[in-house]
Motif scaffolding. Structure first.
Motif, PDB file in Angstrom:
ATOM      1  N   ILE A 234       0.892  -1.377   0.022  1.00 52.69           N
ATOM      2  CA  ILE A 234       0.340   0.034   0.368  1.00 52.69           C
ATOM      3  C   ILE A 234       0.961   1.096   0.150  1.00 52.69           C
ATOM      4  O   ILE A 234       0.417   2.347  -0.668  1.00 52.69           O
ATOM      5  N   TYR A 235       1.574   1.024   1.298  1.00 51.81           N
ATOM      6  CA  TYR A 235       3.266   2.369   1.089  1.00 51.81           C
ATOM      7  C   TYR A 235       3.588   2.121  -0.639  1.00 51.81           C
ATOM      8  O   TYR A 235       3.409   3.952  -0.995  1.00 51.81           O
ATOM      9  N   LEU A 236       4.237   2.070  -1.036  1.00 54.75           N
ATOM     10  CA  LEU A 236       5.128   1.531  -1.931  1.00 54.75           C
ATOM     11  C   LEU A 236       4.013   2.248  -3.638  1.00 54.75           C
ATOM     12  O   LEU A 236       4.622   2.676  -4.644  1.00 54.75           O
ATOM     13  N   LEU A 237       3.005   1.407  -3.368  1.00 50.24           N
ATOM     14  CA  LEU A 237       2.259   1.941  -4.356  1.00 50.24           C
ATOM     15  C   LEU A 237       1.441   2.906  -4.883  1.00 50.24           C
ATOM     16  O   LEU A 237       0.952   3.761  -5.504  1.00 50.24           O
ATOM     17  N   THR A 238       0.894   3.596  -3.354  1.00 51.92           N
ATOM     18  CA  THR A 238       0.251   5.017  -3.213  1.00 51.92           C
ATOM     19  C   THR A 238       0.383   6.378  -2.725  1.00 51.92           C
ATOM     20  O   THR A 238       0.892   6.978  -2.505  1.00 51.92           O
ATOM     21  N   MET A 239       1.271   5.734  -1.465  1.00 53.86           N
ATOM     22  CA  MET A 239       1.811   6.881  -1.036  1.00 53.86           C
ATOM     23  C   MET A 239       3.373   7.251  -0.516  1.00 53.86           C
ATOM     24  O   MET A 239       3.677   8.402   0.241  1.00 53.86           O
ATOM     25  N   GLN A 240       4.024   6.541  -1.418  1.00 49.26           N
ATOM     26  CA  GLN A 240       5.897   6.470  -1.613  1.00 49.26           C
ATOM     27  C   GLN A 240       6.225   7.918  -1.522  1.00 49.26           C
ATOM     28  O   GLN A 240       5.210   8.864  -1.808  1.00 49.26           O
ATOM     29  N   LYS A 241       6.755   8.769  -0.762  1.00 51.10           N
ATOM     30  CA  LYS A 241       7.352  10.095  -0.952  1.00 51.10           C
ATOM     31  C   LYS A 241       8.149  10.345  -2.004  1.00 51.10           C
ATOM     32  O   LYS A 241       8.384   9.943  -2.869  1.00 51.10           O
ATOM     33  N   GLY A 242       7.484  11.076  -2.623  1.00 56.63           N
ATOM     34  CA  GLY A 242       8.395  11.446  -4.268  1.00 56.63           C
ATOM     35  C   GLY A 242       6.941  12.322  -4.797  1.00 56.63           C
ATOM     36  O   GLY A 242       7.454  12.209  -6.516  1.00 56.63           O
ATOM     37  N   SER A 243       6.464  10.352  -4.539  1.00 58.20           N
ATOM     38  CA  SER A 243       5.183   9.618  -6.089  1.00 58.20           C
ATOM     39  C   SER A 243       4.138   9.011  -5.411  1.00 58.20           C
ATOM     40  O   SER A 243       3.807   8.204  -5.531  1.00 58.20           O
ATOM     41  N   LEU A 244       3.658  10.132  -4.684  1.00 59.02           N
ATOM     42  CA  LEU A 244       2.396  10.069  -4.260  1.00 59.02           C
ATOM     43  C   LEU A 244       1.394   9.899  -5.717  1.00 59.02           C
ATOM     44  O   LEU A 244       0.973  11.005  -7.014  1.00 59.02           O
ATOM     45  N   SER A 245      -0.066   8.559  -5.739  1.00 57.55           N
ATOM     46  CA  SER A 245      -0.943   8.567  -6.628  1.00 57.55           C
ATOM     47  C   SER A 245      -2.061   9.251  -6.425  1.00 57.55           C
ATOM     48  O   SER A 245      -2.666   9.483  -7.157  1.00 57.55           O
ATOM     49  N   GLY A 246      -2.050   9.249  -5.412  1.00 56.21           N
ATOM     50  CA  GLY A 246      -3.376  10.595  -5.315  1.00 56.21           C
ATOM     51  C   GLY A 246      -4.470  10.452  -4.180  1.00 56.21           C
ATOM     52  O   GLY A 246      -5.547   9.937  -3.722  1.00 56.21           O
ATOM     53  N   ALA A 247      -4.588   8.765  -4.355  1.00 61.36           N
ATOM     54  CA  ALA A 247      -5.698   7.529  -3.346  1.00 61.36           C
ATOM     55  C   ALA A 247      -5.169   8.197  -1.892  1.00 61.36           C
ATOM     56  O   ALA A 247      -3.671   8.708  -1.241  1.00 61.36           O
TER      57      ALA A 247
END
Length: 295
Positions: A234-247
């Motif tokens: 969940i963190y790497l797909l949607t919340m990783q710093k510098g590449s937030l997905s919007g979810a």
């Protein structure tokens, strides 16, 4: 002499007990202490005890985000485990069909997703499958005449995407456990059932499932714990710093991480960690009772 014999096990285990105390017990106690304070970025050196305020904020304040994260975590765990067990069961049945050629080759290929480093698998899926411009899924959609879709920008598609990736990574382990347990079932039971007129579904319901349940239970429990505290997907797909997905998808683990390392509210994060620890302890007590009853 008797006292010396009684004390000898404690003397031998004393170094190990010190190590366990330093690595396991002390961090838990210290986290419990921090959870009772207002320790954060603004009270780093001069924090003080505030009692159960952090627990009240997490558990009783509706807009704190914890309760929503808890519901998401429970939903995540239940859906993943149900799908894993059902899909792994039928795939394992297929791998144990009499006369199946190259069964060992199929089992070897099935282990690749589980054997690959999680970080590599997650980033490969993020770029290679879910990417809006170059992802394989969007190439299929555009080839079929549909528009491109950002799978990770909204909560529901992101939740489903994370769940698909988790299943891809976790299913091989469950399939191998199912496969091993199925091979331990005596084939004569099925021959007797066929003579009595039992079909495929009745054979599996009354023979296979009861026979493999005691063997599989520890693996299912272990996988449930792993799924409940899942963080990296969940963190790497949607919340990783510098590449937030919007979810804005959050589980209780990512919620605790955000409060500790993004909001720098260590008191609240510690309180959430203690609540998670309590959930795991209660669940382990319940599952240990189930294992004892099965054995």
């Amino acid at each position: 002499m008797k006292n010396r014999r009684k004390n000898r096990p404690w003397i031998y285990s004393f170094p190990a007990l010190i190590l366990v105390g330093m690595i396991v017990v002390f961090p838990i106690l210290y986290t419990g202490y921090i959870s009772l304070t207002n320790m954060n970025l603004y009270h780093w050196d001069h924090y003080h005890l505030i009692g159960l305020e952090n627990f009240q904020r997490a558990l009783l304040k509706v807009d704190s985000g914890f309760l929503k994260a808890l519901v998401t975590t429970i939903l995540w765990t239940v859906l993943n485990m149900v799908i894993q067990i059902v899909v792994a069961f039928f795939i394992a049945l297929g791998l144990n069909v009499k006369g199946l050629k190259m069964a060992r080759v199929y089992k070897t290929f099935l282990m690749f997703p589980w054997a690959m480093p999680a970080y590599v698998s997650i980033l490969l899926w993020k770029v290679g499958m879910f990417n809006t411009e170059f992802g394989f899924l969007n190439k299929i959609l555009t080839a079929m005449g549909f528009g491109k879709m950002n799978f990770l920008s909204e909560n529901i598609p992101a939740f489903i995407s994370c769940m698909i990736l988790n299943l891809w990574m976790a299913l091989p382990f469950m399939i191998m456990m199912m496969d091993g347990s199925l091979q331990s079932v005596d084939r004569s039971y099925y021959e007797s059932a066929k003579l009595d007129g039992a079909g495929f579904w009745k054979q599996n319901w009354y023979i296979t499932i009861p026979a493999i349940k005691p063997i599989l239970l520890p693996s299912v429990i272990m996988t449930t714990f792993t799924t409940f505290k899942q963080f990296d997907i969940i963190y790497l797909l949607t919340m990783q710093k510098g590449s937030l997905s919007g979810a804005t998808l959050q589980t209780i683990i990512t919620y605790a991480h955000q409060n500790a390392f993004v909001s720098n509210n260590y008191g609240l994060s510690s309180a959430v960690s203690i609540v998670i620890f309590a959930f795991i302890i209660l669940f382990s007590l319940f599952t240990n009772r189930e294992v004892k009853e099965e054995s």
